[in-house]
Design a protein around this motif. Structure first.
Motif, PDB file in Angstrom:
ATOM      1  N   TRP A  35      17.140  -0.635 -11.110  1.00 31.32           N
ATOM      2  CA  TRP A  35      17.493  -0.134  -9.780  1.00 31.32           C
ATOM      3  C   TRP A  35      17.307  -1.189  -8.697  1.00 31.32           C
ATOM      4  N   PHE A  36      16.141  -1.855  -8.667  1.00 32.96           N
ATOM      5  CA  PHE A  36      15.857  -2.844  -7.632  1.00 32.96           C
ATOM      6  C   PHE A  36      15.098  -4.021  -8.233  1.00 32.96           C
ATOM      7  N   THR A  37      15.416  -5.235  -7.738  1.00 36.44           N
ATOM      8  CA  THR A  37      14.797  -6.438  -8.302  1.00 36.44           C
ATOM      9  C   THR A  37      14.095  -7.287  -7.235  1.00 36.44           C
ATOM     10  N   PHE A  38      13.863  -6.729  -6.057  1.00 30.68           N
ATOM     11  CA  PHE A  38      13.163  -7.490  -5.022  1.00 30.68           C
ATOM     12  C   PHE A  38      11.789  -7.953  -5.525  1.00 30.68           C
ATOM     13  N   ILE A  39      11.072  -7.051  -6.209  1.00 31.95           N
ATOM     14  CA  ILE A  39       9.728  -7.378  -6.684  1.00 31.95           C
ATOM     15  C   ILE A  39       9.778  -8.171  -7.979  1.00 31.95           C
ATOM     16  N   SER A  40      10.645  -7.740  -8.910  1.00 31.60           N
ATOM     17  CA  SER A  40      10.653  -8.369 -10.239  1.00 31.60           C
ATOM     18  C   SER A  40      11.299  -9.749 -10.241  1.00 31.60           C
ATOM     19  N   ASP A  41      12.358  -9.972  -9.426  1.00 25.76           N
ATOM     20  CA  ASP A  41      13.118 -11.217  -9.511  1.00 25.76           C
ATOM     21  C   ASP A  41      13.087 -12.063  -8.236  1.00 25.76           C
ATOM     22  N   CYS A  42      13.019 -11.425  -7.068  1.00 20.85           N
ATOM     23  CA  CYS A  42      13.166 -12.166  -5.811  1.00 20.85           C
ATOM     24  C   CYS A  42      11.849 -12.738  -5.305  1.00 20.85           C
ATOM     25  N   ALA A  43      10.762 -12.012  -5.498  1.00 18.46           N
ATOM     26  CA  ALA A  43       9.460 -12.513  -5.046  1.00 18.46           C
ATOM     27  C   ALA A  43       9.041 -13.709  -5.884  1.00 18.46           C
ATOM     28  N   ASP A  44       8.506 -14.714  -5.229  1.00 16.12           N
ATOM     29  CA  ASP A  44       8.017 -15.900  -5.938  1.00 16.12           C
ATOM     30  C   ASP A  44       6.537 -15.678  -6.264  1.00 16.12           C
ATOM     31  N   GLY A  45       6.303 -15.099  -7.430  1.00 11.09           N
ATOM     32  CA  GLY A  45       4.939 -14.799  -7.843  1.00 11.09           C
ATOM     33  C   GLY A  45       4.689 -13.297  -7.864  1.00 11.09           C
ATOM     34  N   PRO A  46       3.540 -12.889  -8.372  1.00 10.17           N
ATOM     35  CA  PRO A  46       3.245 -11.468  -8.536  1.00 10.17           C
ATOM     36  C   PRO A  46       3.007 -10.756  -7.205  1.00 10.17           C
ATOM     37  N   ILE A  47       3.325  -9.466  -7.199  1.00  7.91           N
ATOM     38  CA  ILE A  47       3.113  -8.590  -6.044  1.00  7.91           C
ATOM     39  C   ILE A  47       2.120  -7.507  -6.457  1.00  7.91           C
ATOM     40  N   ARG A  48       1.116  -7.296  -5.627  1.00  6.61           N
ATOM     41  CA  ARG A  48       0.117  -6.267  -5.911  1.00  6.61           C
ATOM     42  C   ARG A  48       0.506  -4.972  -5.199  1.00  6.61           C
ATOM     43  N   THR A  49       0.299  -3.829  -5.874  1.00 10.01           N
ATOM     44  CA  THR A  49       0.477  -2.521  -5.252  1.00 10.01           C
ATOM     45  C   THR A  49      -0.817  -1.739  -5.369  1.00 10.01           C
ATOM     46  N   VAL A  50      -1.283  -1.201  -4.241  1.00 10.18           N
ATOM     47  CA  VAL A  50      -2.481  -0.364  -4.207  1.00 10.18           C
ATOM     48  C   VAL A  50      -2.032   1.060  -3.904  1.00 10.18           C
ATOM     49  N   PHE A  96       0.875  -1.173   0.000  1.00  8.58           N
ATOM     50  CA  PHE A  96       0.000   0.000   0.000  1.00  8.58           C
ATOM     51  C   PHE A  96       0.915   1.227   0.000  1.00  8.58           C
ATOM     52  N   GLU A  97       0.940   1.946  -1.101  1.00  9.57           N
ATOM     53  CA  GLU A  97       1.914   3.023  -1.304  1.00  9.57           C
ATOM     54  C   GLU A  97       1.215   4.284  -1.803  1.00  9.57           C
ATOM     55  N   ILE A  98       1.540   5.422  -1.212  1.00 12.28           N
ATOM     56  CA  ILE A  98       0.889   6.673  -1.583  1.00 12.28           C
ATOM     57  C   ILE A  98       1.539   7.344  -2.796  1.00 12.28           C
ATOM     58  N   ASP A  99       2.819   7.058  -3.048  1.00 14.71           N
ATOM     59  CA  ASP A  99       3.570   7.758  -4.096  1.00 14.71           C
ATOM     60  C   ASP A  99       3.775   6.860  -5.313  1.00 14.71           C
ATOM     61  N   PRO A 100       3.167   7.175  -6.453  1.00 14.23           N
ATOM     62  CA  PRO A 100       3.363   6.348  -7.649  1.00 14.23           C
ATOM     63  C   PRO A 100       4.819   6.251  -8.079  1.00 14.23           C
ATOM     64  N   MET A 101       5.611   7.284  -7.796  1.00 15.32           N
ATOM     65  CA  MET A 101       7.022   7.259  -8.167  1.00 15.32           C
ATOM     66  C   MET A 101       7.768   6.145  -7.440  1.00 15.32           C
ATOM     67  N   VAL A 102       7.427   5.910  -6.175  1.00 16.49           N
ATOM     68  CA  VAL A 102       8.076   4.852  -5.406  1.00 16.49           C
ATOM     69  C   VAL A 102       7.771   3.493  -6.020  1.00 16.49           C
ATOM     70  N   ASP A 103       6.525   3.271  -6.390  1.00 14.81           N
ATOM     71  CA  ASP A 103       6.149   2.000  -7.013  1.00 14.81           C
ATOM     72  C   ASP A 103       6.916   1.789  -8.314  1.00 14.81           C
ATOM     73  N   ARG A 104       7.034   2.850  -9.098  1.00 16.02           N
ATOM     74  CA  ARG A 104       7.720   2.724 -10.386  1.00 16.02           C
ATOM     75  C   ARG A 104       9.201   2.405 -10.199  1.00 16.02           C
ATOM     76  N   LEU A 105       9.877   3.099  -9.283  1.00 13.19           N
ATOM     77  CA  LEU A 105      11.308   2.875  -9.078  1.00 13.19           C
ATOM     78  C   LEU A 105      11.584   1.488  -8.510  1.00 13.19           C
ATOM     79  N   SER A 106      10.764   1.033  -7.556  1.00 10.86           N
ATOM     80  CA  SER A 106      11.018  -0.262  -6.928  1.00 10.86           C
ATOM     81  C   SER A 106      10.740  -1.424  -7.872  1.00 10.86           C
ATOM     82  N   ARG A 107       9.964  -1.186  -8.918  1.00  8.92           N
ATOM     83  CA  ARG A 107       9.672  -2.243  -9.896  1.00  8.92           C
ATOM     84  C   ARG A 107      10.597  -2.190 -11.114  1.00  8.92           C
ATOM     85  N   ASP A 108      11.474  -1.195 -11.179  1.00  8.66           N
ATOM     86  CA  ASP A 108      12.387  -1.058 -12.317  1.00  8.66           C
ATOM     87  C   ASP A 108      13.633  -1.903 -12.045  1.00  8.66           C
ATOM     88  N   PRO A 109      13.853  -2.994 -12.799  1.00  8.44           N
ATOM     89  CA  PRO A 109      15.005  -3.869 -12.538  1.00  8.44           C
ATOM     90  C   PRO A 109      16.347  -3.160 -12.662  1.00  8.44           C
TER      91      PRO A 109
END
Length: 758
Positions: free
Chosen positions: A594-609, A579-592
């Protein structure tokens, strides 16, 4: 001409007229400036704790003030003062329809991708009418007073009432964090404000009654020859002198509130000082003469220039330094404004120009600067430019002054050059390492500051050296070589690449404001290890693993996405939502990139609201979560509405019977644990507390010291936490729980200071 002799009754009315005007102006000013922190506090639960909420709200209030001043200026076209009073009373009655104050629901929930328009619209519909009509009081009553006292010494200088107006505003702002916020609920504050509004309307009725009797020489004043019009060149100077302090007020507010809290007790400090400068500048005999102001402004400006880009644990010292520099810079501008004030018949036009400058300065900082600059450059930029308002001597500079300017520039520029040389020269770096690079830079900039001070009466030369010092301080205080810097309404996000051999090489570091919010190793062997506050050793990591140990599937919610490090815990069978208030944070954290916790490390999809968590969590199904982690910070600012009793009750409602909510309570400046504990106990929930201290041998970004509070609706929900041994029950507390109607951040600051002192 025979002098008019007043009757005894008329003499009494004439005697009380000045006091009646002063009390009415004082009251209206107090109401105007109490409503600003009150209304902005009302809107925080919808837009989070970003300092930008306050700054954008301030732009609205400045625009509403301009509308009020324009109304007061146009109202002077009605010849009869008594008729003006009737019109003003009618509009006061119409604006009362918006009372008691509340935030309108007509616009729905704010769009996190475009919050500014929603915020301005909501404030306009909610508080715009009463605020604008009240803000017109100061110039309007001063104009009435000038006519009522025409032919008398006090009638020739109605501007002294402006000092009374700003004194009322100043005292009201001090009273809000010190008395109103700690002692009265938000609903009680709005009711009290409504009562005050009614009392002020009765004062206007009283003035309307006594005005015809107290006018005396009003006809003479009305027929007197108008003073010359204000030249356009002078109008522009007046606007600029008003714009600079307004811009600085919002800039210094964002600067000092980013690392503490988006809270009225910090918001009001710069605004109160801003108003105090009006009190001093418009006095008949100012407490601080302009020559003294100029010396002190130069002193504190060069100190801020040397430190503006640096961070230190001595935040209270830096806070005082920034506020002093802001105060004397603002006083310098306002004293020059007061020296240029026109004759009383141009009074409302003068205030209109001042208000226009205030709107332009505020709009630049709050609305334009976030679009123009990737980082918060507007505050130091305006602090440098306002030095051009210092004295300009007409004669040519002396050789001594030229040498001092040259020396100051060379010394200031040498600092970044020295740092670059040390970067590539290990022996030089070793030479300075014992004393400290930052301390060395500060000493060098101190020499440049002496040069600047000695040429303080040469505006251009002084400004040039201050600009060079500011640039150098920003260079050495930047912390990292940033690979990315982006800015949104909610703050500045930056990403840097820093080497760490213990983590296999390069590490990507995410910073929001001045606080690290995530780090990830780029080496594949370490890339999926959650770091910092989210490491397995910390309370947040422990909670995730304890919940997952209960079964093959867990439903996890995380408020505050950051770099997405919590995604590394997600198993294929788990369900995880950020649950994130800033769309910029969601975009940066999903950009491989810069960071791959969501794209590569999580086993399965992650939802952001996207949206404020209080609003978005309300739409989630009750009883559906095994674990909720509340980790929403904008730098170290605390969105207090996420820590109230109502907020915690909402979290507990979303949990399964044995579910757990973990509040991440690490904070440098505020003690926010005890109000949360008190709220949990008032809700009959079970809670356990832990402070984890990072291991001194760990890699720099591997983990971080963390304070957390785990809460569950049932004792069974924390049975395994208690068995862990690191989670413990806190002693009983007398601290009052925070609610949506009551938050006492000033008390949290005091407790934190007492704890450090102890």
């Amino acid at each position: 001409m025979t002098e008019h002799v007043l009757s005894p009754a008329q003499s009494k009315v004439d005697a009380i007229t000045p006091a009646a005007f002063a009390v009415a102006i004082f009251t209206s000013a107090s109401l105007v400036f109490i409503v600003q922190p009150m209304a902005t506090k009302l809107v925080l639960p919808l837009l989070g704790g970003s300092p930008s909420v306050w700054n954008t709200a301030m732009v609205f209030f400045q625009a509403a003030l301009l509308a009020g001043y324009l109304y007061a200026h146009l109202l002077q076209r009605i010849p009869s003062v008594r008729l003006q009073a009737v019109v003003h009373l009618v509009l006061l009655a119409a604006a009362a329809l918006f009372l008691p104050l509340s935030i309108t629901q007509a616009l729905g929930d704010p769009d996190p991708a475009a919050p500014i328009g929603w915020l301005l619209g909501a404030l306009a519909l909610s508080v715009g009418a009463p605020f604008a009509i009240l803000s017109a009081t100061a110039p309007l009553l001063q104009a009435w007073y000038a006519r009522a006292r025409a032919g008398r010494p006090d009638g020739a200088n109605p501007y002294v009432l402006y000092a009374a107006s700003n004194l009322g505003s100043f005292l009201a702002l001090l009273a809000y964090p010190a008395l109103l916020e700690p002692l009265a609920s938000l609903s009680a504050q709005t009711i009290g404000w409504t009562v005050g509004y009614g009392a002020f309307a009765l004062m206007i009725v009283g003035l309307a009654i006594i005005m015809p009797r107290g006018l005396g020489a009003a006809r003479v004043a009305a027929s007197a020859k108008r003073s010359p019009t204000i030249p356009w060149s002078r109008k522009i100077i007046l606007i600029l002198l008003a714009a600079a302090p307004s811009s600085l007020m919002l800039g210094v507010t964002a600067h000092v509130s980013t690392d503490v809290a988006s809270a009225p007790f910090l918001w009001v400090a710069p605004l109160a000082l801003y108003l105090l400068t009006f009190v001093i500048a418009f006095q008949a005999k100012p407490w601080i003469p302009l020559p003294v102001t100029l010396v002190l402004q130069a002193t504190f400006t060069i100190m801020v220039a040397a430190l503006v880009g640096m961070t230190t644990g001595q935040w209270l010292m830096l806070l005082g330094l920034h506020l002093l520099a802001f105060f004397f810079t603002t006083l310098m501008c306002h004293q020059q404004l007061a020296a240029r004030r026109p004759a009383p018949d141009r009074l409302t036009e003068f205030y209109l120009l001042m208000s226009l400058g205030g709107v332009l300065g505020g709009a630049f900082t709050a609305l334009l600067a976030p679009v123009l600059f990737e980082t918060v450059l507007e505050y130091p930029l305006v602090m440098v430019l306002v030095c051009l308002a210092r004295p300009w001597l007409g004669d040519r500079p002396t050789k001594r002054e030229a040498w001092l300017m040259t020396a100051g520039l060379v010394i200031a520029v040498s600092v970044p050059l020295l740092f670059e040389m040390m970067r590539y020269n290990p022996s030089m770096r070793a030479t300075f390492s014992d004393f400290g690079l930052t301390a060395t830079a500060q000493i060098i900039l101190g020499v440049a500051a002496i040069c600047a001070f000695l040429i303080r009466d040469r505006a251009l030369m002084f400004t040039a050296v201050v600009a060079a010092m500011t640039l150098s301080a920003h260079y050495i205080g930047r912390g990292y070589d940033w690979s990315l810097s982006e800015r949104s309404f909610f703050g500045v996000m930056r990403v840097a690449v820093t080497p760490d051999p213990k983590m296999g090489g390069d590490v990507h570091v995410l910073m929001h404001g001045t606080t690290l919010h995530g780090a990830q190793a780029r080496n594949p062997d370490f890339a999926c290890a959650p770091t910092m506050y989210y490491a397995q050793t910390t309370p947040l990591g422990q909670a995730a693993e304890l919940i997952q140990a209960r079964g093959p599937r867990a439903v996890i919610g995380v408020v505050g996405q950051g770099s997405g490090a919590m995604a590394a815990y997600k198993r294929a069978s788990d369900q995880m939502t950020f649950f994130e208030i800033d769309p910029m944070v969601d975009r940066l954290s999903r950009d491989p990139k810069w960071f791959t916790f969501i794209s590569d490390c999580a086993d399965g999809p992650i939802r952001t609201v996207l949206g404020d968590a209080r609003l978005t969590l309300n739409k989630e199904a009750a009883g559906s979560y095994d674990l909720l982690i509340i980790d929403a910070f904008s730098s170290d600012a605390v969105p207090t509405h996420l820590l109230t009793r109502e907020a915690i009750a909402g979290y507990l409602k979303l949990l399964k019977p044995k579910g757990v909510v973990v509040l991440h309570l690490s904070n440098r400046n505020l003690e926010i644990t005890l109000p949360a504990v008190a709220a949990a106990r008032e809700l009959d929930a079970t809670e356990l507390h832990q402070i984890y201290i990072e291991h001194p041998e760990a890699a720099l970004m591997a983990e971080a010291s963390t304070e957390a509070l785990a809460i569950s609706p049932t004792p069974e929900g924390l049975a395994d936490f208690k068995a862990d041994g690191r989670w413990r029950k806190l002693e009983p507390t007398e601290v009052r729980p925070w609610t949506d109607d009551y938050v006492n951040l000033f008390g949290a600051l005091i407790r934190s200071m007492q704890s450090r002192a102890g």
